[in-house]
Design a protein around this motif. Sequence first.
Motif, mmCIF file in Angstrom:
data_model
loop_
_atom_site.group_PDB
_atom_site.id
_atom_site.type_symbol
_atom_site.label_atom_id
_atom_site.label_comp_id
_atom_site.label_asym_id
_atom_site.label_seq_id
_atom_site.Cartn_x
_atom_site.Cartn_y
_atom_site.Cartn_z
ATOM 1 N N LYS A 55 36.165 32.456 30.062
ATOM 2 C CA LYS A 55 37.273 32.864 30.939
ATOM 3 C C LYS A 55 37.856 31.616 31.606
ATOM 4 O O LYS A 55 37.141 30.859 32.274
ATOM 5 N N GLY A 87 44.564 31.091 34.824
ATOM 6 C CA GLY A 87 45.908 30.623 34.517
ATOM 7 C C GLY A 87 46.215 29.346 35.281
ATOM 8 O O GLY A 87 46.787 28.394 34.747
ATOM 9 N N GLY A 138 43.859 33.698 32.307
ATOM 10 C CA GLY A 138 44.597 34.415 33.349
ATOM 11 C C GLY A 138 46.091 34.106 33.298
ATOM 12 O O GLY A 138 46.589 33.498 32.352
ATOM 13 N N GLY A 139 46.785 34.540 34.342
ATOM 14 C CA GLY A 139 48.239 34.360 34.365
ATOM 15 C C GLY A 139 48.755 33.818 35.689
ATOM 16 O O GLY A 139 49.960 33.733 35.909
ATOM 17 N N GLY A 140 47.798 33.439 36.571
ATOM 18 C CA GLY A 140 48.148 33.046 37.940
ATOM 19 C C GLY A 140 49.080 31.850 38.049
ATOM 20 O O GLY A 140 49.711 31.654 39.087
ATOM 21 N N ARG A 189 51.450 36.611 39.668
ATOM 22 C CA ARG A 189 50.327 37.429 40.120
ATOM 23 C C ARG A 189 50.863 38.703 40.738
ATOM 24 O O ARG A 189 51.684 38.652 41.661
ATOM 25 N N GLY A 190 50.380 39.843 40.272
ATOM 26 C CA GLY A 190 50.830 41.138 40.774
ATOM 27 C C GLY A 190 50.592 41.315 42.263
ATOM 28 O O GLY A 190 51.372 41.955 42.964
ATOM 29 N N ASP A 237 52.077 43.811 38.369
ATOM 30 C CA ASP A 237 50.886 43.680 37.515
ATOM 31 C C ASP A 237 51.277 43.602 36.043
ATOM 32 O O ASP A 237 50.679 42.840 35.279
ATOM 33 N N GLY A 257 52.338 40.196 35.514
ATOM 34 C CA GLY A 257 51.145 39.335 35.455
ATOM 35 C C GLY A 257 50.485 39.408 34.087
ATOM 36 O O GLY A 257 50.082 38.386 33.518
ATOM 37 N N MET A 258 50.397 40.614 33.548
ATOM 38 C CA MET A 258 49.751 40.769 32.233
ATOM 39 C C MET A 258 50.575 40.080 31.147
ATOM 40 O O MET A 258 50.020 39.471 30.233
ATOM 41 N N THR A 291 43.373 43.921 30.874
ATOM 42 C CA THR A 291 42.804 45.202 30.421
ATOM 43 C C THR A 291 43.909 46.124 29.919
ATOM 44 O O THR A 291 43.636 47.205 29.411
ATOM 45 N N HIS A 298 45.886 47.442 32.084
ATOM 46 C CA HIS A 298 46.096 48.364 33.214
ATOM 47 C C HIS A 298 46.332 47.602 34.507
ATOM 48 O O HIS A 298 45.691 46.577 34.741
ATOM 49 N N PHE A 336 43.866 45.656 37.960
ATOM 50 C CA PHE A 336 42.686 44.919 37.489
ATOM 51 C C PHE A 336 43.026 43.436 37.445
ATOM 52 O O PHE A 336 44.194 43.054 37.564
ATOM 53 N N SER A 337 41.993 42.628 37.243
ATOM 54 C CA SER A 337 42.216 41.176 37.136
ATOM 55 C C SER A 337 41.809 40.721 35.741
ATOM 56 O O SER A 337 41.176 41.474 34.992
ATOM 57 N N THR A 338 42.119 39.488 35.432
ATOM 58 C CA THR A 338 41.674 38.970 34.136
ATOM 59 C C THR A 338 40.168 38.657 34.155
ATOM 60 O O THR A 338 39.569 38.573 33.096
#
Length: 249
Positions: A13, A16, A54-56, A60-61, A75, A78-79, A136, A138, A141-143
Amino acid sequence: MKTSLKYKRILLKLSGESLMGEQKFGIDSRKLNFFAEEIKKIHSLGVQIGIVIGGGNIYRGLNAEEHGVERVTGDLMGMLATVINSLALQNALENHGMFTRLMTAIKMEEIAEPFIRRRAIRHLEKGRIVIFGAGTGHPYFSTDTAASLRAIEIEADAIFKGTRVDGVFDSDPEINPNANLFEEISYLEVLQKNLRVMDMTAVSLCRENNLPIVVFNMDKPDNLLKVVTGKQVGTSVGHSTKKEELKTK
Ligand code: UDP
């Protein structure tokens, strides 16, 4: 001589933000190439590798509402940001000669394969690096949670959380220079002390499914290689620390 591996299948993991390097936003290609070189060192030993990024560095949502964007929309944004990073990482890995597949939790078939667990495992067995994009799939949630979920689904030996600090500390090492690094710590202690390893949902998921977490500094050359070959680097999170076991005897 063949190098002995402590972990044969891992889920790495990366945040971002780690892709920003010295920049304040976006993707630093030097950082991307550095990660690709580090990943190649373990791929060439035959380690099967899944990656969640991640996508930060893009969106970020959690911050969406500040900008007048509804949380769920934020979100989703973010995804999608994680897919941009995944594509960039895929490109860097392939430039370094590794075969990869990008699978996403939200279908976008012109860009990536949809996530199908058995197919992901097959890719890993064939030596392809599988990048899991779109979290996910959804909101809320977070990465980190996506990484734990995918790690469990692909039956990884451990989740490797690459960070910019050396592991889990008793206080924030970027603020407190005297912070102490744990070599080992239990899931329970992480949850009770609210230590910043991964978010609570992710840590609980790992705990319930006996998935070890290794937190280590991904910015130091060879660290990833050291962890995979069983050298003491960073912090291992598991069911109980040796110290706790001694206490209960
Ligand atoms: N996100 C989401 N569901 C997921 C994973 C991520 O909604 O399953 C969104 C969420 O808005 C999050 C953003 O994607 O803020 C970027 O992911 P994250 O903050 O975990 O990235 P990192 O901190 O690792 O860069």
